[in-house]
Write a protein that holds these residues in place. Structure first.
Motif, mmCIF file in Angstrom:
data_model
loop_
_atom_site.group_PDB
_atom_site.id
_atom_site.type_symbol
_atom_site.label_atom_id
_atom_site.label_comp_id
_atom_site.label_asym_id
_atom_site.label_seq_id
_atom_site.Cartn_x
_atom_site.Cartn_y
_atom_site.Cartn_z
ATOM 1 N N ARG A 1 2.197 20.083 4.923
ATOM 2 C CA ARG A 1 2.832 20.901 3.892
ATOM 3 C C ARG A 1 2.181 22.278 3.803
ATOM 4 O O ARG A 1 2.832 23.244 3.428
ATOM 5 N N ASN A 2 0.895 22.351 4.133
ATOM 6 C CA ASN A 2 0.251 23.678 4.128
ATOM 7 C C ASN A 2 -0.645 23.895 5.347
ATOM 8 O O ASN A 2 -1.576 24.684 5.308
ATOM 9 N N LEU B 1 4.042 27.942 -2.595
ATOM 10 C CA LEU B 1 4.069 27.375 -1.242
ATOM 11 C C LEU B 1 5.467 26.859 -0.877
ATOM 12 O O LEU B 1 5.934 27.054 0.249
ATOM 13 N N TYR C 1 7.731 29.681 0.092
ATOM 14 C CA TYR C 1 7.272 30.240 1.383
ATOM 15 C C TYR C 1 7.759 29.364 2.537
ATOM 16 O O TYR C 1 8.359 29.854 3.506
ATOM 17 N N ASN C 2 7.519 28.052 2.418
ATOM 18 C CA ASN C 2 7.944 27.117 3.468
ATOM 19 C C ASN C 2 9.459 27.077 3.607
ATOM 20 O O ASN C 2 9.998 26.949 4.714
ATOM 21 N N GLN C 3 10.144 27.178 2.472
ATOM 22 C CA GLN C 3 11.610 27.137 2.477
ATOM 23 C C GLN C 3 12.185 28.326 3.249
ATOM 24 O O GLN C 3 13.076 28.166 4.093
ATOM 25 N N SER D 1 3.043 22.956 16.406
ATOM 26 C CA SER D 1 4.038 23.636 15.568
ATOM 27 C C SER D 1 5.243 24.058 16.416
ATOM 28 O O SER D 1 5.112 24.387 17.596
ATOM 29 N N LEU E 1 8.773 19.408 2.979
ATOM 30 C CA LEU E 1 8.855 20.798 3.423
ATOM 31 C C LEU E 1 7.486 21.209 3.941
ATOM 32 O O LEU E 1 6.497 21.140 3.216
ATOM 33 N N PHE E 2 7.423 21.615 5.218
ATOM 34 C CA PHE E 2 6.152 21.897 5.875
ATOM 35 C C PHE E 2 5.995 23.387 6.181
ATOM 36 O O PHE E 2 6.967 24.140 6.212
ATOM 37 N N TYR E 3 4.748 23.766 6.470
ATOM 38 C CA TYR E 3 4.434 25.107 6.969
ATOM 39 C C TYR E 3 4.542 25.078 8.493
ATOM 40 O O TYR E 3 3.835 24.315 9.151
ATOM 41 N N GLN F 1 10.669 30.091 5.520
ATOM 42 C CA GLN F 1 10.323 29.927 6.943
ATOM 43 C C GLN F 1 11.248 28.931 7.624
ATOM 44 O O GLN F 1 11.679 29.150 8.751
ATOM 45 N N LEU F 2 11.530 27.827 6.934
ATOM 46 C CA LEU F 2 12.412 26.816 7.527
ATOM 47 C C LEU F 2 13.801 27.399 7.774
ATOM 48 O O LEU F 2 14.405 27.164 8.835
#
Length: 204
Positions: free
Chosen positions: A43-44, A118, A121-123, A188, A10-12, A125-126
């Motif tokens: 990831r961040n 984190l 947050y990433n979840q 990105s 899971l990435f930012y 956004q995804l």
């Protein structure tokens, strides 16, 4: 144990290549939530196109989030106002793009509200990015960490590196500052989204 499909970290604001693979393997998508947090990965952090070339945005994590911290437990640090810095950077880099204003209200809350972890947050956004890209796929999550998986599982956990030179084949699309530095590959996904809008899925 996963038996088939694609396993992704899971990435930012993940790179374009991440969504190319996710779109290819859907609906058999698994997200790794049991791994230990590796430093200096997507990831961040995310790469965007600035007037000076590639600009890396880093979400700071609480000290002590070293190699042996499960990725689910890594907390975001708010010791300095990184959200404001990231949002100002996104505005400076993409305000002139064709679709920034179209998506602006979707992304703004991520730079106004505080999320403690984190992974969460990433979840979120995804989930937003998949909705905006109109990629329909359920997201499944690993229950435990496995170092290896059977051959029917394509393991992308170490496939996307911030340190290696980008070698993927990628068709150029319009980028705001390309007259300065040419086409920059595998930035990105927001670079593609802000420049191509609803055409982004066709591009992938």
């Amino acid at each position: 144990m996963i038996e088939k499909g694609a396993l992704l970290p899971l990435f930012y604001l993940p790179p374009v290549e991440y969504f190319t693979q996710l779109n290819k393997f859907k609906p058999e998508i698994w997200l790794e939530q049991a791994e230990h947090f590796p430093k200096q990965t997507y990831r961040n952090r995310a790469n965007i196109y600035s007037p000076d070339g590639v600009l890396t945005l880093v979400v700071p994590v609480v000290k002590g989030s070293k190699v042996h911290t499960p990725v689910k437990d890594v907390k975001i640090s708010y010791d300095f106002k990184w959200q404001r810095l990231h949002w100002l950077s996104l505005e400076a880099c993409y305000r002139r793009s064709a679709y920034f204003e179209y998506y602006e209200d979707d992304f703004a809350p991520f730079y106004e509200q505080k999320t403690s972890h984190l992974f969460d947050y990433n979840q979120k956004q995804l989930e937003l990015l998949l909705r905006l890209l109109k990629i329909k796929s359920p997201l499944n999550y690993t229950e435990s960490y496995e170092a290896t998986y059977p051959g029917a599982v394509t393991d992308f956990r170490k496939a996307f590196s911030t340190k290696k030179e980008v070698t993927i084949e990628q068709k150029p699309y319009f980028q705001v500052f390309e007259e300065r530095h040419g086409f920059l590959k595998n930035l990105s996904i927001i670079d593609l989204l802000f420049n191509q809008g609803p055409q982004a899925l066709n591009y992938l």
